[in-house]
Design a protein around this motif. Structure first.
Motif, PDB file in Angstrom:
ATOM      1  N   THR A 180     -22.245  -1.369   5.066  1.00 27.69           N
ATOM      2  CA  THR A 180     -22.831  -2.287   6.039  1.00 27.69           C
ATOM      3  C   THR A 180     -22.571  -3.761   5.738  1.00 27.69           C
ATOM      4  O   THR A 180     -23.080  -4.624   6.460  1.00 27.69           O
ATOM      5  N   ILE A 181     -21.812  -4.078   4.714  1.00 28.64           N
ATOM      6  CA  ILE A 181     -21.627  -5.477   4.343  1.00 28.64           C
ATOM      7  C   ILE A 181     -20.140  -5.806   4.198  1.00 28.64           C
ATOM      8  O   ILE A 181     -19.297  -4.920   4.041  1.00 28.64           O
ATOM      9  N   VAL A 182     -19.833  -7.088   4.262  1.00 33.65           N
ATOM     10  CA  VAL A 182     -18.500  -7.604   3.962  1.00 33.65           C
ATOM     11  C   VAL A 182     -18.681  -8.748   2.976  1.00 33.65           C
ATOM     12  O   VAL A 182     -19.377  -9.721   3.268  1.00 33.65           O
ATOM     13  N   SER A 183     -18.060  -8.649   1.817  1.00 28.41           N
ATOM     14  CA  SER A 183     -18.103  -9.714   0.820  1.00 28.41           C
ATOM     15  C   SER A 183     -16.774 -10.457   0.856  1.00 28.41           C
ATOM     16  O   SER A 183     -15.714  -9.830   0.812  1.00 28.41           O
ATOM     17  N   THR A 184     -16.826 -11.763   0.950  1.00 25.59           N
ATOM     18  CA  THR A 184     -15.601 -12.545   1.034  1.00 25.59           C
ATOM     19  C   THR A 184     -15.230 -13.136  -0.315  1.00 25.59           C
ATOM     20  O   THR A 184     -16.095 -13.452  -1.136  1.00 25.59           O
ATOM     21  N   LEU A 185     -13.931 -13.269  -0.542  1.00 28.63           N
ATOM     22  CA  LEU A 185     -13.396 -13.916  -1.727  1.00 28.63           C
ATOM     23  C   LEU A 185     -12.644 -15.160  -1.290  1.00 28.63           C
ATOM     24  O   LEU A 185     -12.017 -15.167  -0.229  1.00 28.63           O
ATOM     25  N   ILE A 205       9.330   5.868   1.435  1.00 29.57           N
ATOM     26  CA  ILE A 205       8.532   4.881   0.711  1.00 29.57           C
ATOM     27  C   ILE A 205       7.113   5.418   0.604  1.00 29.57           C
ATOM     28  O   ILE A 205       6.521   5.827   1.596  1.00 29.57           O
ATOM     29  N   ARG A 206       6.557   5.433  -0.589  1.00 28.99           N
ATOM     30  CA  ARG A 206       5.168   5.838  -0.777  1.00 28.99           C
ATOM     31  C   ARG A 206       4.463   4.794  -1.629  1.00 28.99           C
ATOM     32  O   ARG A 206       5.094   4.034  -2.368  1.00 28.99           O
ATOM     33  N   MET A 207       3.132   4.799  -1.556  1.00 29.06           N
ATOM     34  CA  MET A 207       2.362   3.785  -2.271  1.00 29.06           C
ATOM     35  C   MET A 207       1.061   4.367  -2.793  1.00 29.06           C
ATOM     36  O   MET A 207       0.403   5.175  -2.131  1.00 29.06           O
ATOM     37  N   ALA A 208       0.692   3.940  -4.007  1.00 29.05           N
ATOM     38  CA  ALA A 208      -0.618   4.238  -4.591  1.00 29.05           C
ATOM     39  C   ALA A 208      -1.293   2.917  -4.921  1.00 29.05           C
ATOM     40  O   ALA A 208      -0.656   2.000  -5.454  1.00 29.05           O
ATOM     41  N   THR A 209      -2.566   2.806  -4.588  1.00 29.14           N
ATOM     42  CA  THR A 209      -3.286   1.558  -4.785  1.00 29.14           C
ATOM     43  C   THR A 209      -4.663   1.809  -5.355  1.00 29.14           C
ATOM     44  O   THR A 209      -5.224   2.897  -5.209  1.00 29.14           O
ATOM     45  N   GLN A 210      -5.222   0.809  -6.001  1.00 24.90           N
ATOM     46  CA  GLN A 210      -6.616   0.869  -6.405  1.00 24.90           C
ATOM     47  C   GLN A 210      -7.493   0.713  -5.164  1.00 24.90           C
ATOM     48  O   GLN A 210      -7.010   0.428  -4.064  1.00 24.90           O
ATOM     49  N   VAL A 211      -8.794   0.899  -5.309  1.00 31.02           N
ATOM     50  CA  VAL A 211      -9.715   0.713  -4.197  1.00 31.02           C
ATOM     51  C   VAL A 211      -9.709  -0.767  -3.814  1.00 31.02           C
ATOM     52  O   VAL A 211      -9.966  -1.637  -4.647  1.00 31.02           O
ATOM     53  N   GLU A 212      -9.392  -1.056  -2.562  1.00 25.88           N
ATOM     54  CA  GLU A 212      -9.336  -2.419  -2.058  1.00 25.88           C
ATOM     55  C   GLU A 212     -10.231  -2.552  -0.832  1.00 25.88           C
ATOM     56  O   GLU A 212     -10.818  -1.578  -0.366  1.00 25.88           O
ATOM     57  N   GLY A 213     -10.316  -3.768  -0.289  1.00 19.50           N
ATOM     58  CA  GLY A 213     -11.080  -3.997   0.926  1.00 19.50           C
ATOM     59  C   GLY A 213     -10.384  -3.419   2.143  1.00 19.50           C
ATOM     60  O   GLY A 213      -9.179  -3.118   2.123  1.00 19.50           O
ATOM     61  N   ASP A 214     -11.128  -3.285   3.236  1.00 19.26           N
ATOM     62  CA  ASP A 214     -10.577  -2.696   4.455  1.00 19.26           C
ATOM     63  C   ASP A 214      -9.357  -3.454   4.965  1.00 19.26           C
ATOM     64  O   ASP A 214      -8.389  -2.855   5.428  1.00 19.26           O
ATOM     65  N   THR A 215      -9.400  -4.793   4.900  1.00 17.33           N
ATOM     66  CA  THR A 215      -8.318  -5.585   5.466  1.00 17.33           C
ATOM     67  C   THR A 215      -7.016  -5.359   4.713  1.00 17.33           C
ATOM     68  O   THR A 215      -5.957  -5.161   5.327  1.00 17.33           O
ATOM     69  N   LEU A 216      -7.053  -5.365   3.401  1.00 19.39           N
ATOM     70  CA  LEU A 216      -5.841  -5.163   2.620  1.00 19.39           C
ATOM     71  C   LEU A 216      -5.327  -3.738   2.765  1.00 19.39           C
ATOM     72  O   LEU A 216      -4.106  -3.514   2.891  1.00 19.39           O
ATOM     73  N   LEU A 217      -6.217  -2.753   2.780  1.00 18.66           N
ATOM     74  CA  LEU A 217      -5.783  -1.378   2.991  1.00 18.66           C
ATOM     75  C   LEU A 217      -5.166  -1.205   4.370  1.00 18.66           C
ATOM     76  O   LEU A 217      -4.212  -0.441   4.544  1.00 18.66           O
ATOM     77  N   ASP A 270      -9.710 -13.014   0.219  1.00 15.33           N
ATOM     78  CA  ASP A 270      -9.753 -11.576   0.495  1.00 15.33           C
ATOM     79  C   ASP A 270     -11.165 -11.195   0.916  1.00 15.33           C
ATOM     80  O   ASP A 270     -12.048 -12.059   1.038  1.00 15.33           O
ATOM     81  N   GLU A 271     -11.381  -9.911   1.125  1.00 15.59           N
ATOM     82  CA  GLU A 271     -12.723  -9.387   1.401  1.00 15.59           C
ATOM     83  C   GLU A 271     -12.845  -8.018   0.776  1.00 15.59           C
ATOM     84  O   GLU A 271     -11.855  -7.328   0.550  1.00 15.59           O
ATOM     85  N   TYR A 272     -14.080  -7.639   0.496  1.00 16.73           N
ATOM     86  CA  TYR A 272     -14.348  -6.329  -0.093  1.00 16.73           C
ATOM     87  C   TYR A 272     -15.755  -5.906   0.316  1.00 16.73           C
ATOM     88  O   TYR A 272     -16.679  -6.730   0.319  1.00 16.73           O
ATOM     89  N   SER A 273     -15.897  -4.637   0.643  1.00 16.62           N
ATOM     90  CA  SER A 273     -17.195  -4.113   1.063  1.00 16.62           C
ATOM     91  C   SER A 273     -17.649  -3.062   0.058  1.00 16.62           C
ATOM     92  O   SER A 273     -17.164  -1.928   0.088  1.00 16.62           O
ATOM     93  N   GLY A 274     -18.542  -3.453  -0.830  1.00 17.39           N
ATOM     94  CA  GLY A 274     -19.039  -2.500  -1.812  1.00 17.39           C
ATOM     95  C   GLY A 274     -19.803  -1.361  -1.171  1.00 17.39           C
ATOM     96  O   GLY A 274     -19.819  -0.245  -1.679  1.00 17.39           O
ATOM     97  N   ARG A 275     -20.429  -1.657  -0.015  1.00 16.71           N
ATOM     98  CA  ARG A 275     -21.121  -0.633   0.752  1.00 16.71           C
ATOM     99  C   ARG A 275     -20.771  -0.782   2.212  1.00 16.71           C
ATOM    100  O   ARG A 275     -20.230  -1.801   2.648  1.00 16.71           O
TER     101      ARG A 275
END
Length: 488
Positions: free
Chosen positions: A394-399, A79-91, A387-392
Motif C-alpha cells: 500500500t505504500i511507495v517509498s521514494t529515493l 536474452i535473459r535476466m536475473a535481478t534482485q528484488v527492486e521497485g515496481d518501476t525498475l522491474l 528510484d522508488e521501492y514499496s516494502g509493502r
C-alpha cells in the motif's frame, strides 16, 4: 541522510514512513559503508583472455548495446535476466526491455525467499503471498523460530510492534514465547525461551495443534479438515513432544495454557533460514492461527511484504538449467550472487562459464558470480540515485540522490533506456521515466504532488488498520493435510 561536505555520514529511518517510523535496522546502518567500501568497483571491467581490463563507461554502454543487438539478430528468446528484488518501476523497465528484445520475463532472485511460508499460506489460506502481522494487537505471541527482531520479513517494523504488544498497559502486558535450538536476539527478549533440539520445531507445533483440538478449539473447521488435522496431530502427545524436542512438559503446558486463554493469540512459524521441516512447521502455525483466532484478526493479507515477488528455489534452478535449451546468448545479472547462494548442483556455474554466452553483471563488488562475468558495469547505489521501492503493497517509498557521486557510474535504469532506444541522453532519463510511471498509476498528478512526494519521502496511505474481510479457510486444502503434517 546526514550530509556533510557532499558526503553522507549517517543514515536513519524516515519519521514519516509508516513502516520504520524513523528507525533503522543493523543492516541498514551498515549499508552506508558500501558507498565508501575500498573494494567498490570504480570503473567498468571487461574480461580479456581471462584477465580484467578497465574500460570507460561509454565503452561499456556501447559494448552492452552491441551485444543486445547481436542477440536480437540471432532470434527471439536469446536474452535473459536475473535481478534482485527492486521497485515496481525498475522491474517494469526490465520487463519492457526484455519484451522489446523478444525475450521472456526476468527472474527475481532472493537467497531467502520465504518459500515455506508462502507455500503454507497457499495451503491453509489459499493465498500464496507473505501477509503482514498485527503483532502489536496480540496478547500472546508464540514464535516457532521466526527471528522477527533480526532478519525475518521486516525487523524494524516488527521490533516496533513487539515493543507495543510487550509494553505494560492497564496493568498488564502481552506475553512472548520463543521456541528455537539456540538463543538469538529475538529469543533473548522472550518471556520464556524453550530450547528445543534442532529440527524438532515441527513436532512442538504439532503438539500445540493436538492440544488445541483436544481442548475443543475446533469450531468453524470443516468436518473433513478437522478429521485430517486430528489424525495428523494425535500422535504428538505431551510425552511425544518432550521426547522429540527435549522441552519439559511443564514448559509446554505454559505455552498451551497461555494460547487457550488468550483473546488475541498470534503464532509465527519458522525463521529466514529453516530446516527440512520448515513447511510442516509453517503449515501447523497457520492452522493454529485459524483454530485459535477464526477471524484471523492478527493477519493482514491486503498489505503484504514485497519480498513475496521473489522466485522459489525450483524456479531459480529451472531458470539457469534452461539457458542452454533456450540458446541464450546474453545473460544480464543485476546485483545477484546465485553462485554463492545456490547449491553446487544447481547449474549456475555451468550457465555462467559457457564460452558462447556473454554474461553482464551490474555489480559494485567482485563477488563469486561477478568473477565469472564477461563484462562488469558498476551502477549507482541507492544513496546516489532516483528510484522508488514499496516494502509493502500500500505504500511507495521514494529515493533521491543524497550525496554527490563518487564515481561516474550510471543508474541501471539509464543503461537500459539507452540499450533499448540506442540513444544517449542526460542522467535524468530514468528520473523522467519514474515520474511518468507514477503519474500513469495515478499516484502523482501534478508537479506539486511530485515535489510533495519527494519532500515526504514517498506516498503513504493511512497506516491504521482497516476493517478486514474475514479470511475463510479453504474447505478443501490445496494439498493433502495428512501428507504435509504426518511426521516422516
Amino acid at each position: 541522510a546526514k550530509n556533510r561536505e557532499g558526503r553522507v555520514v549517517k543514515v536513519e529511518g524516515n519519521p514519516l514512513h509508516p513502516i520504520n517510523q524513523g528507525k533503522l535496522c543493523m543492516r541498514g546502518q551498515a549499508a552506508l559503508q558500501g558507498v565508501y567500501n575500498p573494494d567498490r568497483i570504480q570503473t567498468p571491467l571487461v574480461k580479456d583472455n581471462g584477465d580484467w581490463r578497465p574500460i570507460t563507461y561509454p565503452e561499456a554502454e556501447n559494448l552492452l548495446q552491441r551485444k543486445v543487438e547481436k542477440s536480437i539478430a540471432g532470434g527471439k528468446g536469446r536474452i535473459r535476466m536475473a535481478t534482485q528484488v527492486e521497485g515496481d518501476t525498475l522491474l517494469k523497465l526490465f520487463a519492457e526491455s526484455l519484451a522489446g528484445w523478444g525475450s521472456r520475463g526476468l527472474l527475481v532472485f532472493e537467497p531467502f525467499a520465504y518459500e515455506s511460508l508462502k507455500t503454507a499460506n497457499e495451503v491453509v489460506f489459499g493465498k500464496p503471498g507473505l501477509a503482514s502481522y498485527r503483532m502489536e494487537e496480540a496478547d500472546v505471541l508464540v514464535s516457532v523460530g521466526a527471528d522477527f527482531l533480526e532478519t525475518w520479513l521486516s525487523p524494524v517494523e516488527y521490533a516496533r510492534k513487539f515493543k507495543a504488544m510487550h509494553a505494560v498497559s492497564d496493568g498488564s502486558k502481552g506475553r512472548f514465547f520463543h521456541i528455537s535450538p539456540y538463543q538469538s536476539l529475538t529469543c533473548a527478549n522472550a518471556d520464556l525461551w524453550l530450547s528445543c533440539r534442532p529440527g524438532s520445531e515441527a513436532a512442538f507445533a504439532l503438539g500445540l495443534l493436538n492440544q488445541a483440538l483436544r481442548l475443543g478449539r475446533r469450531s468453524g473447521l470443516p468436518k473433513n479438515l478437522r478429521h485430517e488435522l486430528e489424525r495428523a496431530a494425535s500422535p504428538f502427545t505431551k510425552e511425544k513432544v518432550t521426547q522429540a524436542t527435549g522441552i519439559p512438559v511443564a514448559a509446554f503446558d505454559k505455552v498451551i495454557q497461555a494460547l487457550i486463554q488468550a483473546q488475541k493469540p498470534l503464532i509465527l512459524g519458522t525463521g529466514t533460514a529453516a530446516g527440512p521441516n520448515a513447511l510442516q512447521t509453517d503449515v501447523v502455525a497457520n492452522y493454529l492461527n485459524q483454530i485459535l483466532d477464526p477471524d484471523l484478526r492478527m493477519i493482514d493479507f491486503k498489505d503484504r511484504h514485497r519480498v513475496e515477488i521473489a522466485a522459489g528455489r525450483a524456479e531459480a534452478v529451472q531458470f539457469f538449467s534452461a539457458l542452454d535449451d533456450e540458446a541464450v546468448d546474453l545473460l544480464l545479472l543485476n546485483s545477484v550472487n546465485p553462485l554463492y547462494a545456490m547449491p553446487s548442483g544447481s547449474g549456475v556455474r555451468k550457465a555462467l562459464e559457457k564460452e558462447s554466452r556473454f554474461v553482464v553483471a551490474f555489480s559494485n563488488f567482485m563477488d563469486e558470480t561477478t568473477m565469472l562475468a564477461d563484462l562488469v558495469i558498476p551502477v549507482r547505489l541507492p544513496l546516489e540515485t532516483w528510484d522508488e521501492y514499496s516494502g509493502r503493497a500500500t505504500i511507495v517509498s521514494t529515493l533521491q540522490p543524497a550525496m554527490g557521486k563518487l564515481t561516474d557510474a550510471r543508474h541501471i535504469g539509464d543503461l537500459f533506456i539507452k540499450a533499448v532506444s540506442g540513444k544517449t541522453g542526460g542522467g535524468d532519463r530514468y528520473k523522467n521515466y519514474l515520474a511518468s510511471a507514477l503519474m500513469a498509476k495515478g499516484r502523482i498528478k501534478t508537479e506539486a504532488t511530485w515535489v510533495g512526494t519527494i519532500q515526504q519521502g514517498g506516498i503513504f496511505e493511512s497506516s491504521k488498520p482497516k476493517a478486514q474481510q474475514k479470511e475463510k479457510p479453504q474447505k478443501t486444502p490445496t494439498r493433502s493435510v495428512n501428507d504435509l503434517l504426518v511426521d516422516r
